[in-house]
Design a protein around this motif. Structure first.
Motif, mmCIF file in Angstrom:
data_model
loop_
_atom_site.group_PDB
_atom_site.id
_atom_site.type_symbol
_atom_site.label_atom_id
_atom_site.label_comp_id
_atom_site.label_asym_id
_atom_site.label_seq_id
_atom_site.Cartn_x
_atom_site.Cartn_y
_atom_site.Cartn_z
ATOM 1 N N GLU A 103 31.103 18.138 9.873
ATOM 2 C CA GLU A 103 31.892 17.503 10.919
ATOM 3 C C GLU A 103 31.242 17.645 12.291
ATOM 4 O O GLU A 103 31.286 16.732 13.111
ATOM 5 N N ASN A 104 30.616 18.799 12.549
ATOM 6 C CA ASN A 104 30.014 19.058 13.847
ATOM 7 C C ASN A 104 29.017 20.210 13.726
ATOM 8 O O ASN A 104 28.804 20.735 12.626
ATOM 9 N N THR A 105 28.444 20.602 14.859
ATOM 10 C CA THR A 105 27.448 21.674 14.842
ATOM 11 C C THR A 105 28.028 22.974 14.307
ATOM 12 O O THR A 105 27.339 23.745 13.631
ATOM 13 N N ALA A 106 29.291 23.237 14.604
ATOM 14 C CA ALA A 106 29.936 24.468 14.131
ATOM 15 C C ALA A 106 30.181 24.465 12.630
ATOM 16 O O ALA A 106 30.516 25.490 12.053
ATOM 17 N N ARG A 107 30.023 23.300 12.009
ATOM 18 C CA ARG A 107 30.241 23.158 10.560
ATOM 19 C C ARG A 107 31.639 23.607 10.150
ATOM 20 O O ARG A 107 31.825 24.356 9.191
ATOM 21 N N ASP A 108 32.647 23.149 10.910
ATOM 22 C CA ASP A 108 34.037 23.499 10.617
ATOM 23 C C ASP A 108 34.479 22.976 9.259
ATOM 24 O O ASP A 108 35.295 23.595 8.574
ATOM 25 N N SER A 109 33.967 21.815 8.882
ATOM 26 C CA SER A 109 34.302 21.233 7.587
ATOM 27 C C SER A 109 33.143 20.356 7.139
ATOM 28 O O SER A 109 32.259 20.020 7.937
ATOM 29 N N SER A 110 33.158 19.997 5.871
ATOM 30 C CA SER A 110 32.055 19.193 5.360
ATOM 31 C C SER A 110 32.548 18.221 4.301
ATOM 32 O O SER A 110 33.616 18.407 3.717
#
Length: 301
Positions: A103-110
């Motif tokens: 989802e974003n750089t933080a990899r909150d979800s995939s």
């Protein structure tokens, strides 16, 4: 870790000597011969631009910036003044096991991208009986679009990279655990230093052949995971003739130069060897077609 050397020490010995008896007496030169053969292999790979010729299990990560032209294979920050490279090149791809979109750089979800949502290309190969892919593009009709995503390392491709997965079954090997370099085999008759072998899912790189039933191997190479083996069937990787021939030619020239102190000519076992200007360039031209089948495109939309 070194793996998938083009050619073997046995082949290089034969190349260096007109006499098989003389070549077989070079047992103490295994380490030196292997080093120059490994260096020659890396030189051929660098010229071809696509990666190794045998399979390497690994992952590739890319940035996205929220647009159709936003796939980035460039580690510089977004506020860099210079233009960022927006066309993504991939090494040769044999197969992909997964494509993941975060989802974003933080990899909150995939989200796992289905193989039905992308295409590997080229669709057709000309001049090769077997050739790898060198790029991926997402389908217009795909259900999981990466177009809206923004972030660093948010697109991840995992799989086997390389030119091909050619191998042939040979002998059976045993290893006490997942890391010991001492490996036993039923017969080493067809094995040589410089070969990469597959036992189960582990790839091993033969550093030397001790005797008819014992090998010294680097373990868990080319992205594989080490494991213990008990009479495990072993397959030996093989590669196309042209890159093997190029690597052997480069390695033999390098070894002869080493022996002669970089002189124009030298004599080994009664045979005189000479060096032609531009020999390396001429040798590398033998693999020009492999060089042209490389990452000129990559992941595109």
């Amino acid at each position: 870790m070194v793996s998938h050397t083009l050619g073997t020490v046995t082949q290089l010995r034969e190349r260096l000597s007109a006499s098989s008896a003389y070549a077989s007496s070079w047992t103490l030169d295994t380490s030196a011969l292997l080093r120059v053969l490994e260096a020659a292999t890396r030189q051929v790979e660098a010229y071809c631009k696509g990666g190794q010729f045998g399979p390497v299990s690994t992952s590739l990560t890319y940035d996205l910036n929220g647009s159709k032209n936003g796939i980035i294979n460039d580690p510089r920050p977004f506020n860099q003044i210079d233009p960022r490279r927006a066309s993504l090149g991939t090494p040769w791809i044999i197969s992909l096991s997964s494509v993941t979109l975060y989802e974003n750089t933080a990899r909150d979800s995939s989200t796992a991208i289905s193989s039905s949502d992308y295409l590997l290309f080229p669709y057709n190969t000309v001049g090769f009986s077997e050739a790898p892919f060198y790029g991926l593009k997402f389908k217009d009709s795909g259900s999981n679009s990466p177009f809206s995503k923004t972030g660093q390392q948010v697109l991840v491709l995992e799989g086997d990279l390389g030119w091909s997965d050619q191998k042939s079954e040979d002998t059976a090997i045993s290893a006490a655990d997942a890391s010991t370099t001492a490996v036993t085999c039923v017969s080493s008759a067809n094995l040589s230093a410089g070969q990469t072998i597959l036992a189960g899912s582990e790839r091993l790189y033969i550093q030397s052949v001790t005797d008819s039933t014992n090998l010294v191997c680097e373990r868990a190479v080319a992205g594989s995971v080490g494991a213990s083996h008990t009479s495990a069937t072993c397959s030996v990787y093989s590669y196309d003739a042209a890159p093997v021939e190029a690597a052997l030619s480069l390695a033999s020239s390098a070894y002869i130069s080493r022996m002669s102190g970089m002189q124009d000519t030298t004599e080994i076992a009664g045979a005189s060897y000479s060096f032609i200007s531009g020999e390396q360039k001429s040798t590398l031209k033998q693999v020009g077609s492999y060089s042209s089948h490389s990452y000129t495109s990559g992941v595109i939309f």
